[in-house]
Design a protein around this motif. Structure first.
Motif, PDB file in Angstrom:
ATOM      1  N   LEU A  27       6.608  -1.154  -8.590  1.00  0.00           N
ATOM      2  CA  LEU A  27       6.023  -2.372  -8.044  1.00  0.00           C
ATOM      3  C   LEU A  27       6.568  -2.726  -6.667  1.00  0.00           C
ATOM      4  CD1 LEU A  27       5.901  -4.643 -11.224  1.00  0.00           C
ATOM      5  CD2 LEU A  27       4.032  -3.355 -10.186  1.00  0.00           C
ATOM      6  N   THR A  28       7.674  -2.121  -6.273  1.00  0.00           N
ATOM      7  CA  THR A  28       8.264  -2.422  -4.963  1.00  0.00           C
ATOM      8  C   THR A  28       8.238  -1.198  -4.057  1.00  0.00           C
ATOM      9  OG1 THR A  28      10.476  -1.913  -5.819  1.00  0.00           O
ATOM     10  CG2 THR A  28       9.773  -4.209  -5.880  1.00  0.00           C
ATOM     11  N   GLY A  29       7.394  -0.230  -4.369  1.00  0.00           N
ATOM     12  CA  GLY A  29       7.353   1.010  -3.595  1.00  0.00           C
ATOM     13  C   GLY A  29       6.631   0.856  -2.262  1.00  0.00           C
ATOM     14  N   GLU A  30       6.276   1.970  -1.682  1.00  0.00           N
ATOM     15  CA  GLU A  30       5.677   1.990  -0.351  1.00  0.00           C
ATOM     16  C   GLU A  30       4.234   1.486  -0.382  1.00  0.00           C
ATOM     17  OE1 GLU A  30       7.116   5.399   2.343  1.00  0.00           O
ATOM     18  OE2 GLU A  30       7.070   6.297   0.352  1.00  0.00           O
ATOM     19  N   ASP A  31       3.770   1.048   0.797  1.00  0.00           N
ATOM     20  CA  ASP A  31       2.398   0.574   0.936  1.00  0.00           C
ATOM     21  C   ASP A  31       1.425   1.745   0.937  1.00  0.00           C
ATOM     22  OD1 ASP A  31       3.012  -2.108   1.064  1.00  0.00           O
ATOM     23  OD2 ASP A  31       3.198  -2.112   3.254  1.00  0.00           O
ATOM     24  N   LEU A  32       0.165   1.405   0.794  1.00  0.00           N
ATOM     25  CA  LEU A  32      -0.886   2.416   0.857  1.00  0.00           C
ATOM     26  C   LEU A  32      -1.037   2.927   2.285  1.00  0.00           C
ATOM     27  CD1 LEU A  32      -3.419   3.806  -0.525  1.00  0.00           C
ATOM     28  CD2 LEU A  32      -4.717   1.868   0.353  1.00  0.00           C
ATOM     29  N   LEU A  33      -0.839   4.223   2.462  1.00  0.00           N
ATOM     30  CA  LEU A  33      -1.099   4.929   3.718  1.00  0.00           C
ATOM     31  C   LEU A  33      -0.678   4.120   4.952  1.00  0.00           C
ATOM     32  CD1 LEU A  33      -4.611   6.315   2.747  1.00  0.00           C
ATOM     33  CD2 LEU A  33      -2.476   7.603   2.853  1.00  0.00           C
ATOM     34  N   PRO A  34       0.611   3.819   5.091  1.00  0.00           N
ATOM     35  CA  PRO A  34       1.063   3.060   6.262  1.00  0.00           C
ATOM     36  C   PRO A  34       0.695   3.777   7.560  1.00  0.00           C
ATOM     37  CG  PRO A  34       2.920   4.082   5.096  1.00  0.00           C
ATOM     38  CD  PRO A  34       1.725   4.240   4.223  1.00  0.00           C
ATOM     39  N   GLY A  35       0.238   2.998   8.527  1.00  0.00           N
ATOM     40  CA  GLY A  35      -0.163   3.569   9.803  1.00  0.00           C
ATOM     41  C   GLY A  35      -1.654   3.848   9.899  1.00  0.00           C
ATOM     42  N   TRP A  36      -2.347   3.926   8.762  1.00  0.00           N
ATOM     43  CA  TRP A  36      -3.800   4.099   8.787  1.00  0.00           C
ATOM     44  C   TRP A  36      -4.422   2.718   9.000  1.00  0.00           C
ATOM     45  CZ3 TRP A  36      -6.384   8.274   5.331  1.00  0.00           C
ATOM     46  CH2 TRP A  36      -5.616   9.455   5.336  1.00  0.00           C
ATOM     47  N   ASP A  37      -5.313   2.587   9.986  1.00  0.00           N
ATOM     48  CA  ASP A  37      -5.851   1.272  10.318  1.00  0.00           C
ATOM     49  C   ASP A  37      -7.355   1.161  10.127  1.00  0.00           C
ATOM     50  OD1 ASP A  37      -6.671   2.891  12.367  1.00  0.00           O
ATOM     51  OD2 ASP A  37      -5.779   1.704  13.981  1.00  0.00           O
ATOM     52  N   GLU A  38      -7.955   2.065   9.383  1.00  0.00           N
ATOM     53  CA  GLU A  38      -9.387   1.959   9.120  1.00  0.00           C
ATOM     54  C   GLU A  38      -9.654   0.820   8.148  1.00  0.00           C
ATOM     55  OE1 GLU A  38     -11.410   6.010   8.861  1.00  0.00           O
ATOM     56  OE2 GLU A  38      -9.297   6.543   8.696  1.00  0.00           O
ATOM     57  N   GLU A  39     -10.823   0.208   8.274  1.00  0.00           N
ATOM     58  CA  GLU A  39     -11.125  -1.004   7.515  1.00  0.00           C
ATOM     59  C   GLU A  39     -11.021  -0.794   6.018  1.00  0.00           C
ATOM     60  OE1 GLU A  39     -11.901  -4.919   6.860  1.00  0.00           O
ATOM     61  OE2 GLU A  39     -11.506  -3.938   8.780  1.00  0.00           O
ATOM     62  N   TRP A  40     -11.507   0.341   5.513  1.00  0.00           N
ATOM     63  CA  TRP A  40     -11.489   0.562   4.067  1.00  0.00           C
ATOM     64  C   TRP A  40     -10.060   0.724   3.550  1.00  0.00           C
ATOM     65  CZ3 TRP A  40      -9.580   5.352   2.497  1.00  0.00           C
ATOM     66  CH2 TRP A  40      -9.560   6.376   3.463  1.00  0.00           C
ATOM     67  N   VAL A  41      -9.166   1.218   4.409  1.00  0.00           N
ATOM     68  CA  VAL A  41      -7.754   1.315   4.015  1.00  0.00           C
ATOM     69  C   VAL A  41      -7.110  -0.071   4.015  1.00  0.00           C
ATOM     70  CG1 VAL A  41      -5.509   2.319   4.574  1.00  0.00           C
ATOM     71  CG2 VAL A  41      -7.572   3.658   4.923  1.00  0.00           C
ATOM     72  N   LEU A  42      -7.409  -0.873   5.027  1.00  0.00           N
ATOM     73  CA  LEU A  42      -6.822  -2.208   5.128  1.00  0.00           C
ATOM     74  C   LEU A  42      -7.219  -3.074   3.934  1.00  0.00           C
ATOM     75  CD1 LEU A  42      -7.401  -2.961   8.935  1.00  0.00           C
ATOM     76  CD2 LEU A  42      -5.342  -2.085   7.825  1.00  0.00           C
ATOM     77  N   VAL A  43      -8.485  -2.978   3.522  1.00  0.00           N
ATOM     78  CA  VAL A  43      -8.955  -3.764   2.380  1.00  0.00           C
ATOM     79  C   VAL A  43      -8.229  -3.346   1.106  1.00  0.00           C
ATOM     80  CG1 VAL A  43     -10.937  -4.192   0.876  1.00  0.00           C
ATOM     81  CG2 VAL A  43     -11.211  -4.276   3.360  1.00  0.00           C
ATOM     82  N   GLU A  44      -8.129  -2.048   0.882  1.00  0.00           N
ATOM     83  CA  GLU A  44      -7.474  -1.556  -0.329  1.00  0.00           C
ATOM     84  C   GLU A  44      -5.970  -1.827  -0.303  1.00  0.00           C
ATOM     85  OE1 GLU A  44      -7.747   0.204  -4.128  1.00  0.00           O
ATOM     86  OE2 GLU A  44      -9.239  -0.550  -2.709  1.00  0.00           O
ATOM     87  N   ARG A  45      -5.369  -1.752   0.872  1.00  0.00           N
ATOM     88  CA  ARG A  45      -3.933  -2.031   0.994  1.00  0.00           C
ATOM     89  C   ARG A  45      -3.636  -3.484   0.629  1.00  0.00           C
ATOM     90  NH1 ARG A  45      -2.435  -0.904   6.687  1.00  0.00           N
ATOM     91  NH2 ARG A  45      -2.607   1.285   6.067  1.00  0.00           N
TER      92      ARG A  45
END
Length: 259
Positions: A127-145
């Motif tokens: 639950l405290t691990g890394e974020d989803l695909l850090p550094g990726w800035d596409e909209e679909w990644v930002l929403v899921e992150r």
């Protein structure tokens, strides 16, 4: 393909840096291959039109579909294949293990209280691990992150409260502090910390933390903690802090009026 690669299910890791593991080997993919597999790994089943339009939004539909065909052709071959065609849709093979889905199932189990009544080992690391695909800035990644961030925060709140109720206050406080580190202004996480202090009989610690949060919240947002939070403190202490909160609110109203 080696025997180890045939026996072990393929693993797709999207928390942190992108990584595709086939057996004991890490497979390097081009950028478009990573994007395609990441999107498919998150969604499971997607139409070709949606997939092409999402990954290549700046070009014509014909060009986007051509890029999709090329990227699919460059994916690693294997049995079963990573991506399966089904009419106009593409499906991820059920054999593919995606770490995001493990996180989602774990967090939802915590939030829905579907797990065992007592956690032998609370899933704090996940639950405290890394974020989803850090550094990726596409909209679909930002929403899921952001979706995953909110789910993690809710799971940490629930986990902290559950552990404190079980009398495991140290672990409960760890979960609560993890929520504070992720979102310093999140009141529910601060309430859990105060709840843990009170459960241990450390009233001075509880009051000190409440006051620190009250100052932070006023400094950053110009507001006071909720009345629910204030009511957690012993009655005489909450009465002492309530007028101070009302005075701060009144002062802010006057400042806004005379601007």
């Amino acid at each position: 393909m080696s025997e180890a690669m045939m026996v072990s299910p393929p693993q797709l890791r999207l928390l942190g840096q992108f990584r595709l593991e086939l057996g004991t080997e890490t497979v390097e993919l081009c950028r478009n291959g990573q994007r395609l597999l990441a999107f498919m790994g998150l969604r499971g089943r997607v139409s070709r039109t949606v997939l092409a339009g999402t990954l290549w939004p700046e070009v014509t539909e014909e060009h986007a579909r051509g890029s999709l065909r090329t990227t699919l052709w460059k994916l690693p071959r294997g049995e079963p294949p990573l991506i399966v065609c089904c009419g106009d849709s593409l499906l991820v093979t059920p054999a593919l293990r995606v770490d995001v889905h493990v996180l989602t199932r774990t967090a939802l189990d915590v939030v829905e209280d579907c797990g065992p009544p007592s956690y032998t080992r609370p899933p704090l690391e996940l639950l405290t691990g890394e974020d989803l695909l850090p550094g990726w800035d596409e909209e679909w990644v930002l929403v899921e992150r952001e979706r995953l961030r909110q789910l993690r925060l809710h799971a940490l709140d629930t986990l902290a409260e559950s552990l404190i109720r079980q009398g495991r206050t140290a672990l409960g406080m760890e979960a609560a502090w993890a929520g504070v580190r992720a979102e310093p202004l999140r009141e529910s996480a601060h309430r859990a910390i105060v709840s843990a202090h009170l459960a241990e009989g450390n009233i001075s610690e509880a009051v000190r933390h409440y006051e620190a949060f009250r100052r932070l919240l006023h400094q950053e947002l110009g507001v006071a903690p909720s009345s629910r939070f204030a009511r957690m403190l012993p009655e005489r202490l909450s009465e002492r802090t309530a007028p101070r909160n009302r005075d701060l609110a009144r002062r802010d109203c006057l400042r806004a009026w005379f601007r």
